[in-house]
Scaffold this motif. Sequence first.
Motif, PDB file in Angstrom:
ATOM      1  N   UNK A  28       0.770  -1.222   0.107  1.00 21.91           N
ATOM      2  CA  UNK A  28       0.201   0.035  -0.053  1.00 21.91           C
ATOM      3  C   UNK A  28       0.966   1.394  -0.025  1.00 21.91           C
ATOM      4  N   UNK A  29       0.479   2.245  -0.867  1.00 24.24           N
ATOM      5  CA  UNK A  29       1.086   3.270  -0.740  1.00 24.24           C
ATOM      6  C   UNK A  29       0.905   4.240   0.449  1.00 24.24           C
ATOM      7  N   UNK A  30       1.575   5.241   0.861  1.00 25.04           N
ATOM      8  CA  UNK A  30       1.493   5.895   1.982  1.00 25.04           C
ATOM      9  C   UNK A  30       0.743   7.217   1.347  1.00 25.04           C
ATOM     10  N   UNK A  31      -0.368   7.747   1.997  1.00 22.21           N
ATOM     11  CA  UNK A  31      -1.190   9.028   1.746  1.00 22.21           C
ATOM     12  C   UNK A  31      -1.062   9.700   2.912  1.00 22.21           C
ATOM     13  N   UNK A  32      -1.234  11.066   2.488  1.00 16.90           N
ATOM     14  CA  UNK A  32      -1.596  11.993   3.716  1.00 16.90           C
ATOM     15  C   UNK A  32      -2.969  11.895   4.111  1.00 16.90           C
TER      16      UNK A  32
END
Length: 164
Positions: free
Chosen positions: A24-28
């Motif tokens: 999973x990509x880190x998102x703000x």
Amino acid sequence: AFLHAYKFLMARYSVELDVKRHADAQVLTAVIEEAWLTATVSEAGSSLSRILLVLRNTQRQFLRITLPDRRAAGEAGAKKADLWSAMVNGEAVKPAVDAENTVLIPLLNAALDSDSGAVLYLELVFLEEVPAMGKTGKLALAFSRFDLPVQRMFLTTYLPTNFD
């Protein structure tokens, strides 16, 4: 989530697929859109600071704030700033303190109760001791650090009347 799907109508074909699970990509999940910092400095060596934040939150439970701590700078007799009040959307909240002495302001319940979606308005007031300016007028102020990025920051400092 699938990136591609295949369906074959004729049974005489065979397909080999290599399935990979991507990380999973880190998102703000939250951002401070505006930070209004105001410090009122007294001649006696104290600073009353008020911080107003406009914060957009999607799923953060707490805002982590590191209050100014002049002990870390090695100033003699210095102590950590005292948090006087914390409000989220005009309602008083009870902050917590973690093991690293970071103040945690609760956000999640306020975001769910907010009529304006995920936009939150935070107000923090704290008092800290600062070195007296003396006749030189030299002053070093430190403000709180947040664990979120700040898009726009505004700073106002009020000094004693004889330091115009």
